[in-house]
Scaffold this active site. Structure first.
Site, PDB file in Angstrom:
ATOM      1  N   CYS A  89      27.922  83.019  -9.024  1.00  0.00           N
ATOM      2  CA  CYS A  89      28.216  84.237  -9.022  1.00  0.00           C
ATOM      3  C   CYS A  89      28.369  84.863 -10.273  1.00  0.00           C
ATOM      4  O   CYS A  89      27.261  85.057 -10.918  1.00  0.00           O
ATOM      5  CB  CYS A  89      29.651  84.502  -8.484  1.00  0.00           C
ATOM      6  SG  CYS A  89      30.268  86.052  -7.768  1.00  0.00           S
ATOM      7  N   HIS A 178      29.335  81.832  -3.373  1.00  0.00           N
ATOM      8  CA  HIS A 178      30.364  80.728  -3.695  1.00  0.00           C
ATOM      9  C   HIS A 178      30.255  79.696  -2.963  1.00  0.00           C
ATOM     10  O   HIS A 178      31.108  79.354  -1.964  1.00  0.00           O
ATOM     11  CB  HIS A 178      31.710  81.370  -3.911  1.00  0.00           C
ATOM     12  CG  HIS A 178      31.908  82.455  -4.991  1.00  0.00           C
ATOM     13  ND1 HIS A 178      32.212  81.873  -6.113  1.00  0.00           N
ATOM     14  CD2 HIS A 178      31.925  83.715  -5.028  1.00  0.00           C
ATOM     15  CE1 HIS A 178      32.265  82.937  -6.947  1.00  0.00           C
ATOM     16  NE2 HIS A 178      32.346  84.068  -6.520  1.00  0.00           N
ATOM     17  N   GLU A 180      31.195  76.935  -3.722  1.00  0.00           N
ATOM     18  CA  GLU A 180      32.375  76.010  -4.121  1.00  0.00           C
ATOM     19  C   GLU A 180      33.642  76.144  -3.487  1.00  0.00           C
ATOM     20  O   GLU A 180      34.546  75.396  -3.228  1.00  0.00           O
ATOM     21  CB  GLU A 180      32.638  75.812  -5.670  1.00  0.00           C
ATOM     22  CG  GLU A 180      33.488  76.936  -6.062  1.00  0.00           C
ATOM     23  CD  GLU A 180      32.972  78.501  -6.124  1.00  0.00           C
ATOM     24  OE1 GLU A 180      33.444  79.123  -6.431  1.00  0.00           O
ATOM     25  OE2 GLU A 180      31.610  78.240  -5.556  1.00  0.00           O
TER      26      GLU A 180
END
Length: 251
Positions: A89, A178, A180
């Protein structure tokens, strides 16, 4: 000795989240530096890999966050010596910006929620190969990567944002999404967005519900990316020689 991945965290609200467990299970040690809290960003050659996380800042907020330039310098050095690097990001935007691309304010409403990406030219890419023609991911961003660095290879795109994932050279990746983030962390981000834009409450609530409903699919693909990155750092996964070419590059 286990390789160590340098994790640059630009914001206290945006941590490694699910990546932490996946990377540690893959025999990596993690060193987290927090420049917002005064930590120095170390040289690129001290670690087996680098991850630059996201954050609420813009890639051009140097007046508010002068340490952003130290992250760009890290990225430039890592690109030269080919330290495996993943920018997520804001981190992906900094990869683009540091290497000659361009980051701007996004067009229209923010991209928040579960988004389907179309994968492009990924057959020989060490991270994205064999993930299928599409990949479902979690998105939460306002700015956009308007132009990739010269010679970068576009790997994923979406209906609204063309540059969702890209690679520069052999081992430098940037992603707009994202991989994660867990649903719990995502809900906290959306709560912040809802407080800042109460007129968008309906859209944001629907985005959370959609992400939670599809998280099993999102998590599956994200875990593959994390483990493949770990394999690259560990030397278990060879970066294909064909990855050094710029065929299919976008600017």
């Amino acid at each position: 000795m286990r390789p160590t991945v340098l994790v640059v965290q630009p914001d206290p609200r945006v941590g490694l989240d699910r990546f932490e467990g996946w990377l540690e299970e893959a025999d990596l040690d993690l060193e987290v530096v927090r420049p917002y809290d005064g930590d120095d960003v170390p040289p690129a050659d001290r670690h087996g890999g680098i991850i630059v996380l996201g954050g609420y800042a813009s890639a051009h907020d140097d007046e508010l966050h002068p340490w952003l330039e130290s992250i760009r310098a890290l990225i430039r050095d890592a690109a030269v010596i080919e330290v495996p690097t993943l920018g997520i990001c804001l981190g992906g935007q900094l990869v683009a910006d540091a290497l000659g691309g361009r980051v701007t304010v996004g067009d229209g409403p923010s991209e928040i929620g579960a988004v389907q990406l179309d994968l492009i030219d990924v057959d020989d890419d060490a991270l994205f190969h064999d993930l299928g023609p599409t990949l479902l991911v979690a998105e939460h961003h306002y700015d956009r990567i308007a132009r990739l660095p010269d010679g970068a290879r576009l790997l994923a795109t979406s209906d609204r944002y063309e540059h969702q994932a890209f690679r520069v050279g052999r081992a430098m990746w940037g992603v707009q999404f994202h991989p994660e983030v867990s649903p719990a962390r995502f809900e906290r981000w959306v709560a912040d967005s809802r407080a800042a834009a109460p007129d968008e409450t309906g859209r944001l609530t629907a985005a959370v519900e959609d992400l939670v409903a599809t998280d099993a699919v999102i998590e599956s693909g994200s875990a593959v990316l994390a483990r493949r990155f770990a394999d690259i750092v560990n030397g278990h996964r060879r970066i294909p020689a064909a990855a050094t070419t710029t065929a299919g590059a976008h600017r």
